[in-house]
Design a protein around this motif. Sequence first.
Motif, PDB file in Angstrom:
ATOM      1  N   TYR A   1      -9.900  -9.089  -1.096  1.00 15.08           N
ATOM      2  CA  TYR A   1     -11.322  -9.011  -0.804  1.00 15.08           C
ATOM      3  C   TYR A   1     -11.772 -10.189   0.058  1.00 15.08           C
ATOM      4  O   TYR A   1     -11.434 -11.331  -0.207  1.00 15.08           O
TER       5      TYR A   1
ATOM      6  N   TYR B   1      -5.085  -1.253  12.936  1.00 14.18           N
ATOM      7  CA  TYR B   1      -4.009  -1.790  12.106  1.00 14.18           C
ATOM      8  C   TYR B   1      -4.210  -3.267  11.797  1.00 14.18           C
ATOM      9  O   TYR B   1      -3.890  -3.714  10.686  1.00 14.18           O
TER      10      TYR B   1
ATOM     11  N   CYS C   1      -6.114 -13.974  10.262  1.00 22.02           N
ATOM     12  CA  CYS C   1      -7.172 -13.499   9.370  1.00 22.02           C
ATOM     13  C   CYS C   1      -7.944 -14.698   8.833  1.00 22.02           C
ATOM     14  O   CYS C   1      -7.405 -15.799   8.730  1.00 22.02           O
TER      15      CYS C   1
ATOM     16  N   ALA D   1       3.186  -8.113  11.056  1.00 17.75           N
ATOM     17  CA  ALA D   1       3.451  -6.810  10.444  1.00 17.75           C
ATOM     18  C   ALA D   1       3.756  -5.780  11.526  1.00 17.75           C
ATOM     19  O   ALA D   1       3.612  -6.053  12.719  1.00 17.75           O
TER      20      ALA D   1
ATOM     21  N   THR E   1      -6.478  -3.437   8.933  1.00 13.91           N
ATOM     22  CA  THR E   1      -5.765  -3.055   7.718  1.00 13.91           C
ATOM     23  C   THR E   1      -4.880  -4.186   7.219  1.00 13.91           C
ATOM     24  O   THR E   1      -4.788  -4.432   6.012  1.00 13.91           O
ATOM     25  N   PHE E   2      -4.204  -4.896   8.137  1.00 10.44           N
ATOM     26  CA  PHE E   2      -3.347  -6.010   7.750  1.00 10.44           C
ATOM     27  C   PHE E   2      -4.152  -7.071   7.007  1.00 10.44           C
ATOM     28  O   PHE E   2      -3.729  -7.575   5.964  1.00 10.44           O
ATOM     29  N   CYS E   3      -5.309  -7.428   7.552  1.00 12.74           N
ATOM     30  CA  CYS E   3      -6.127  -8.470   6.920  1.00 12.74           C
ATOM     31  C   CYS E   3      -6.705  -7.993   5.588  1.00 12.74           C
ATOM     32  O   CYS E   3      -6.739  -8.745   4.617  1.00 12.74           O
ATOM     33  N   GLN E   4      -7.149  -6.751   5.537  1.00 19.34           N
ATOM     34  CA  GLN E   4      -7.724  -6.237   4.295  1.00 19.34           C
ATOM     35  C   GLN E   4      -6.684  -6.136   3.187  1.00 19.34           C
ATOM     36  O   GLN E   4      -7.028  -6.191   2.008  1.00 19.34           O
ATOM     37  N   SER E   5      -5.415  -6.025   3.550  1.00 18.13           N
ATOM     38  CA  SER E   5      -4.367  -5.956   2.529  1.00 18.13           C
ATOM     39  C   SER E   5      -4.185  -7.290   1.811  1.00 18.13           C
ATOM     40  O   SER E   5      -3.538  -7.346   0.767  1.00 18.13           O
ATOM     41  N   GLN E   6      -4.761  -8.371   2.340  1.00 17.69           N
ATOM     42  CA  GLN E   6      -4.665  -9.687   1.706  1.00 17.69           C
ATOM     43  C   GLN E   6      -5.632  -9.822   0.534  1.00 17.69           C
ATOM     44  O   GLN E   6      -5.499 -10.729  -0.268  1.00 17.69           O
TER      45      GLN E   6
END
Length: 120
Positions: free
Chosen positions: A68, A58, A105, A31, A61-66
């Motif tokens: 819970y 960041y 992740c 990303a 944030t990238f991993c959390q966008s996948q």
Amino acid sequence: MKLNLICLCAALTLFSGTASATEYIYRDLMANTLPSAGCEAESEAIATASKPYNITRYSKTFCQSQGYGWHVEKVKDEGKAACTPCTGTNQGKNQCHLEDVVVTCKRIKPGSVGMLPGKS
């Protein structure tokens, strides 16, 4: 008293089962970060964009966008800086961001830990 404590420890050791290892699911993501808020000279803008704090923030944030339960395992590649020139009163200055940041992740595999609902 000491004999009771020794017997208790021996009983706990005897009846304690070995815990199974936790299994994880891994996913690699690529990303881009967002550009910096202000316009700076190109060298300063690149330094701001590639700060360890920004990379950590960041990548999280990238991993959390996948979804819970996803967490950062490691940052494989910090990417390359890309700059865009500012317009208006800040002409001659730049806003920079990092492109192609690669993050690994991980998430606990469902059913590998704890009790499953509805099963005994």
